[in-house]
Design an enzyme around this catalytic site. Structure first.
Site, mmCIF file in Angstrom:
data_model
loop_
_atom_site.group_PDB
_atom_site.id
_atom_site.type_symbol
_atom_site.label_atom_id
_atom_site.label_comp_id
_atom_site.label_asym_id
_atom_site.label_seq_id
_atom_site.Cartn_x
_atom_site.Cartn_y
_atom_site.Cartn_z
ATOM 1 C CB SER A 16 -0.925 0.016 1.222
ATOM 2 O OG SER A 16 -1.643 1.244 1.265
ATOM 3 C CB SER A 18 -2.697 4.445 1.974
ATOM 4 O OG SER A 18 -3.635 4.135 0.968
ATOM 5 C CE LYS A 65 -11.912 -1.461 -0.582
ATOM 6 N NZ LYS A 65 -11.835 -1.014 -1.980
ATOM 7 C CG ASP A 101 -12.862 2.357 -2.543
ATOM 8 O OD1 ASP A 101 -11.738 2.898 -2.584
ATOM 9 O OD2 ASP A 101 -13.087 1.300 -1.937
ATOM 10 N N GLY A 122 -15.991 -9.062 -11.181
ATOM 11 C CA GLY A 122 -15.950 -9.159 -9.725
ATOM 12 C C GLY A 122 -17.075 -8.371 -9.097
ATOM 13 N N GLY A 124 -17.312 -7.559 -5.502
ATOM 14 C CA GLY A 124 -16.987 -7.244 -4.114
ATOM 15 C C GLY A 124 -17.367 -5.829 -3.718
ATOM 16 N N GLY A 125 -16.722 -5.354 -2.640
ATOM 17 C CA GLY A 125 -17.098 -4.071 -2.062
ATOM 18 C C GLY A 125 -16.910 -2.882 -2.984
ATOM 19 C CE1 TYR A 210 -0.844 1.271 -4.425
ATOM 20 C CE2 TYR A 210 -3.212 0.948 -4.257
ATOM 21 C CZ TYR A 210 -1.990 1.177 -3.667
ATOM 22 O OH TYR A 210 -1.902 1.301 -2.310
#
Length: 265
Positions: A16, A18, A65, A101, A122, A124-125, A210
């Site tokens: 990550s 972040s 999530k 998101d 997909g 998902g969240g 990413y």
């Protein structure tokens, strides 16, 4: 004033960016805060870990999530609507959940230009939060998934859905890997034959992952399709998350500039 602690929870989480992004913005904008990573294997423990670590806020990435949504005491109306949380702030032991998101993803889709139809690989969240926002913005969204049960909420909301096995390929403007396939390994998000059919008629391909060239992105590029990873999405959702963390004290343009610098964008 004590330094506030923030983090990102996920599994895996070592990759990550972040922390780099938010810590630079904290420094440049004069916030007494720091941001780290925490690998959380069991999403059921999310709430307790947040409180044990004394966090003021956090971001959540795959696969937690939906666990984050369940852990919150209060939910922003949009997060409640889409059933997915990727940003939490903590006040007096109570967790408030948001979803940044989807707005970040919308900005990336808009940047491709000429896109009207989108297919998600997909369910998902991130897909759950993004599909309604894209539809409200005028995009036609189709959701595909390996198994049928996760498609239920999308079908109930009026989206076209199908499993990979039952779907008859057709052209879409943008093909998006919404799954974690390719994050830890070299797997594709869907059968290769189906992916080739979907990509051949596409204007672009986007992977929410990413930091690495996933097999999905490599396949798109081999077919001559413009392909992007999720770095821009990380940036745009990060601007909104930072504004939530700091209660809107800073100019969004200054926040974006700091985050861009951290990511060398």
């Amino acid at each position: 004033m004590d330094r506030k602690l923030f983090a990102i929870f996920g599994d895996p989480v070592e990759h990550s960016l972040s922390p780099r992004m938010h810590n630079r913005a904290f420094r440049e904008l004069g916030e007494r805060a720091c941001y780290g990573r925490y690998r959380l294997e069991n999403g059921e423990l999310l709430r307790q870990k947040v409180l044990d670590l004394g966090l003021a806020g956090l971001n959540i990435t795959v696969p937690h999530k939906e666990h984050a949504y369940a852990a919150c005491d209060f939910l922003d109306p949009f997060a409640r609507k889409v059933g997915s949380v990727n940003t939490i702030v903590v006040h007096e032991g109570k967790l408030s959940g948001y979803n940044t998101d989807a707005p970040g993803f919308l900005r990336v889709v808009e940047s491709f230009g000429g896109v009207r139809s989108v297919v998600f690989l997909g369910a998902g969240g991130t897909a759950r939060s993004s599909a309604p926002l894209l539809r409200e913005a005028g995009y036609a969204v189709t959701v595909l998934n390996r198994s049928a049960p996760r498609l239920g909420p999308f079908a109930e909301a009026g989206f076209e859905t199908a499993t990979y096995a039952e779907f008859t390929p057709r052209a879409f403007d943008l093909v998006v890997n919404m799954s974690s396939a390719g994050l830890k390994d070299d797997s594709l998000p869907a059968p290769e034959g189906l992916l080739r059919e979907l990509l051949r008629g596409a204007r672009g391909a986007l992977d929410v992952i990413y930091g690495r060239k996933t097999p999905f992105l490599r396949l798109a590029e081999s077919l001559g399709i413009p392909a992007r990873d999720g770095l821009a999405m990380l940036l745009y959702q990060g601007v909104i998350a930072f504004e939530i963390f700091t209660e809107g004290r800073h100019d969004p343009a200054a926040v974006e500039a700091a985050l861009r610098a951290a990511l060398a964008l």
